[in-house]
Design a protein around this motif. Structure first.
Motif, PDB file in Angstrom:
ATOM      1  N   THR A 148       0.848  -1.189   0.000  1.00  0.00           N
ATOM      2  CA  THR A 148       0.000   0.000   0.000  1.00  0.00           C
ATOM      3  C   THR A 148       0.888   1.246   0.000  1.00  0.00           C
ATOM      4  O   THR A 148       0.387   2.348   0.146  1.00  0.00           O
ATOM      5  CB  THR A 148      -0.950   0.016   1.223  1.00  0.00           C
ATOM      6  N   ASN A 150       4.222   1.957   1.878  1.00  0.00           N
ATOM      7  CA  ASN A 150       5.414   2.046   2.719  1.00  0.00           C
ATOM      8  C   ASN A 150       6.352   0.861   2.553  1.00  0.00           C
ATOM      9  O   ASN A 150       7.573   1.016   2.574  1.00  0.00           O
ATOM     10  CB  ASN A 150       5.017   2.192   4.192  1.00  0.00           C
ATOM     11  N   THR A 151       5.777  -0.331   2.398  1.00  0.00           N
ATOM     12  CA  THR A 151       6.645  -1.492   2.166  1.00  0.00           C
ATOM     13  C   THR A 151       7.436  -1.278   0.880  1.00  0.00           C
ATOM     14  O   THR A 151       8.642  -1.540   0.828  1.00  0.00           O
ATOM     15  CB  THR A 151       5.805  -2.788   2.079  1.00  0.00           C
ATOM     16  N   GLY A 251      -3.320  -3.389   9.539  1.00  0.00           N
ATOM     17  CA  GLY A 251      -3.515  -3.484   8.096  1.00  0.00           C
ATOM     18  C   GLY A 251      -3.315  -4.928   7.677  1.00  0.00           C
ATOM     19  O   GLY A 251      -4.216  -5.763   7.769  1.00  0.00           O
ATOM     20  N   ASN A 252      -2.065  -5.247   7.288  1.00  0.00           N
ATOM     21  CA  ASN A 252      -1.732  -6.627   6.945  1.00  0.00           C
ATOM     22  C   ASN A 252      -1.357  -7.425   8.197  1.00  0.00           C
ATOM     23  O   ASN A 252      -1.029  -8.593   8.129  1.00  0.00           O
ATOM     24  CB  ASN A 252      -0.578  -6.622   5.942  1.00  0.00           C
ATOM     25  N   LEU A 253      -1.343  -6.747   9.330  1.00  0.00           N
ATOM     26  CA  LEU A 253      -1.175  -7.321  10.670  1.00  0.00           C
ATOM     27  C   LEU A 253       0.223  -7.859  10.969  1.00  0.00           C
ATOM     28  O   LEU A 253       0.396  -8.700  11.855  1.00  0.00           O
ATOM     29  CB  LEU A 253      -2.248  -8.393  10.932  1.00  0.00           C
ATOM     30  N   ASN A 255       2.800  -5.864  12.057  1.00  0.00           N
ATOM     31  CA  ASN A 255       3.282  -5.194  13.267  1.00  0.00           C
ATOM     32  C   ASN A 255       2.721  -5.841  14.527  1.00  0.00           C
ATOM     33  O   ASN A 255       3.472  -6.241  15.411  1.00  0.00           O
ATOM     34  CB  ASN A 255       2.848  -3.720  13.222  1.00  0.00           C
ATOM     35  N   THR A 406       3.196   4.959  12.938  1.00  0.00           N
ATOM     36  CA  THR A 406       3.890   4.069  12.011  1.00  0.00           C
ATOM     37  C   THR A 406       4.589   4.764  10.843  1.00  0.00           C
ATOM     38  O   THR A 406       5.562   4.260  10.310  1.00  0.00           O
ATOM     39  CB  THR A 406       2.862   3.058  11.459  1.00  0.00           C
TER      40      THR A 406
HETATM   41  N1  F0G Z   1       0.690   2.113   9.255  1.00  0.00           N
HETATM   42  C1  F0G Z   1       1.353   2.345   8.112  1.00  0.00           C
HETATM   43  C2  F0G Z   1       1.892   3.712   7.886  1.00  0.00           C
HETATM   44  C3  F0G Z   1       1.525   1.309   7.166  1.00  0.00           C
HETATM   45  O1  F0G Z   1       2.184   1.548   6.049  1.00  0.00           O
HETATM   46  C4  F0G Z   1       0.960   0.041   7.423  1.00  0.00           C
HETATM   47  C5  F0G Z   1       1.078  -1.045   6.468  1.00  0.00           C
HETATM   48  C6  F0G Z   1       0.287  -0.135   8.629  1.00  0.00           C
HETATM   49  C7  F0G Z   1       0.177   0.917   9.517  1.00  0.00           C
HETATM   50  C8  F0G Z   1      -0.301  -1.437   8.995  1.00  0.00           C
HETATM   51  O2  F0G Z   1       0.683  -2.281   9.468  1.00  0.00           O
HETATM   52  O3  F0G Z   1       0.357  -4.184   7.922  1.00  0.00           O
HETATM   53  O4  F0G Z   1       1.739  -4.384   9.971  1.00  0.00           O
HETATM   54  O5  F0G Z   1      -0.737  -4.169  10.127  1.00  0.00           O
HETATM   55  N2  F0G Z   1       1.475  -0.943   5.304  1.00  0.00           N
HETATM   56  C9  F0G Z   1       1.744  -2.051   4.398  1.00  0.00           C
HETATM   57  C10 F0G Z   1       2.444  -1.575   3.134  1.00  0.00           C
HETATM   58  C11 F0G Z   1       0.650  -2.976   4.189  1.00  0.00           C
HETATM   59  O6  F0G Z   1       2.335  -2.229   2.087  1.00  0.00           O
HETATM   60  O7  F0G Z   1       3.148  -0.581   3.199  1.00  0.00           O
HETATM   61  P1  F0G Z   1       0.497  -3.868   9.371  1.00  0.00           P
END
Ligand code: F0G
Length: 461
Positions: A148, A150-151, A251-253, A255, A406
């Motif tokens: 989405t 950040n990864t 999100g993708n869980l 963390n 995050t």
């Molecule tokens: N906050 C931010 C800023 C994120 O980029 C994401 C996840 C989350 C929270 C959720 O974290 O997936 O560990 O539950 N971003 C992913 C991405 C999915 O593709 O950058 P999560």
């Protein structure tokens, strides 16, 4: 098989083991998620967490400077020569007194763990230090992820530094500008697919399988090893105390899953005597975890976590064409790949799940901005979630609470500028789509003619 570290199916009833060097990241027996496991007896783990702080004095040593590898005995799956670092994890636990009234927590007890300070501006860099170390150890040259935003930014940055080739899959029109800018600038091959994150996730797994690309998503358990260190640094910031609550967006869980594993291991190693409670916050428009846990009663159940319920749930989601929809694009996800691991984390940490509305996310984000550090929309879900849990009386005013921020405020400048500048935000298509009506803390820019008197008047008003 290495005696110190290996991979093992998370389901104790299956328990299949594979070599630490395996890079399929799925259980060969049941197809489930894998954990990295350690033979702790063979690792010189300090007797107390405090001892890790001694490394702070050697900041010219890259592995001691790293906020991940400073704790290397707790993720000792690779030799030191393979440990990859870009100086990740130099993050701050801020006592956010300015936020105390807004969230109704005692000023000395509200903390923000600011992961936006990482080299690519999000918590993902902690995980990438782990996963790129594993990639280097197994000799991978080409890496891939779905994202989405950040990864993909973090993968692109680490790949360019490690001189590996990166390909990132993103949903067309689905990611914030700052993040897209990073992937392009760091030189990753950027594939924009007409679809959402879940489509990208499915496709990247198929393509990686066919082309032998190394997977950098959080199904890669070495990512989660790096992300455990966020919790170690939270404790470090609290002079090695465990807080009462950790609150993070879901999100993708990845963390939340890694936080649960961190505390499970620290407890086993007797480095802590209690675990904090964990609250995972979904956007109301992307609420799979909330529905499954709080409405359907899905539980970890020691690994037997009801795959039939899960299947039924997703079939219904497809039948109703219920797609994730939130301005917090980072967490706009329908099918979180780490669901079972997150259920385990919730079990370990007596956790719970809540949803917050778009308006709550946007207002909480503006308040975080005002109190000093700023964050992107998804991050603010944690603060909005805290406010809600205080309102419900589940979190006490006197409890020590840490919200994980995050990602950096500059990741999504469009949402921020719209929030402050647009008189009628709710009328804009983008905001109408997710039901935003009224926001509360806009800081409007003031437009004045180039006239000294007028300017002075505007400044004094
Ligand atoms: N906050 C931010 C800023 C994120 O980029 C994401 C996840 C989350 C929270 C959720 O974290 O997936 O560990 O539950 N971003 C992913 C991405 C999915 O593709 O950058 P999560």
């Amino acid at each position: 098989m290495s005696e110190v570290a290996w991979q093992e199916c998370i389901n104790p009833a299956c328990g299949a083991k594979v070599d630490v060097e395996d890079q399929s990241f799925a259980c060969p027996k049941c197809g489930g998620l894998m954990d990295v496991k350690y033979e702790w007896k063979l690792i010189p783990v300090p007797k107390r967490m405090k001892e890790f702080a001694n490394r702070w004095g050697q900041r010219n040593e890259p592995l001691n400077f790293s906020g991940v590898w400073r704790f290397r005995e707790l993720l000792r799956f690779a030799p030191e020569k393979d440990m990859v670092t870009l100086g990740e994890g130099q993050t701050i636990l801020q006592n956010a007194r300015g936020l105390a009234d807004y969230v109704d927590v005692e000023p000395h007890n509200i903390f923000l763990q600011y992961e936006g300070l990482n080299p690519s501006g999000s918590f993902k860099d902690n995980g990438m230090a782990g996963a790129f170390t594993h990639a280097k150890m197994v000799g991978a040259k080409k890496v891939a992820c779905a994202s989405t935003g950040n990864t993909s930014a973090a993968v692109a940055l680490f790949a360019s530094a490690a001189q590996m080739k990166a390909v990132v899959f993103i949903g067309s029109g689905k990611i914030a500008f700052g993040k897209l800018a990073q992937a392009l600038d760091y030189g990753a091959k950027t594939i924009q697919i007409e679809g959402d994150f879940d489509v990208c996730m499915q496709r990247v797994q198929q393509v990686a399988g066919k082309l032998g690309l190394y997977m950098m998503n959080s199904i890669n358990p070495f990512r989660l090893e790096g992300q455990k260190t966020i919790m170690y640094r939270v404790m470090e910031g609290l002079n090695w105390q465990v807080p009462d609550w950790i609150i993070c967006p879901g999100g993708n869980l990845g963390n939340s899953s890694s936080f649960g594993k961190a505390f499970l291991e620290l407890r086993k190693l007797k480095l802590i005597d209690r675990v904090p409670r964990l609250a995972v916050i979904n956007a109301a428009g992307a609420d799979t975890l909330y529905r499954l846990v709080e409405k359907e009663g899905m539980k970890w159940n020691d690994g037997a976590c009801d795959p039939e319920l899960e299947q039924r749930f997703f079939e219904q989601m497809d039948a109703e064409k219920r797609g994730a929809k939130t301005l917090a694009s980072a967490i706009e996800i329908n099918r979180p790949v780490n669901l079972p691991k997150c259920l385990r984390a919730l079990a370990v940490c007596d956790g719970l799940v809540r949803t917050v509305s778009e308006e709550e996310i946007l207002d909480a984000k503006a308040m975080v901005g005002r109190t000093g550090l700023g964050c992107e929309p998804a991050s603010a879900a944690s603060v909005a979630g805290l406010r809600q849990l205080r309102g419900e009386g589940i979190i006490g005013k006197n409890e020590k609470v840490v919200c994980i921020l995050t990602g950096h405020a500059l990741k999504d400048p469009n949402v921020t500028v719209d929030y402050h500048k647009e008189e009628n935000l709710g009328a804009m298509e983008k905001y109408q789509r997710v039901g935003v009506k009224k926001v509360s803390f806009a800081n409007r820019p003031v437009l004045v003619a180039d006239d000294l008197e007028e300017i002075i008047k505007a400044v004094q008003e």
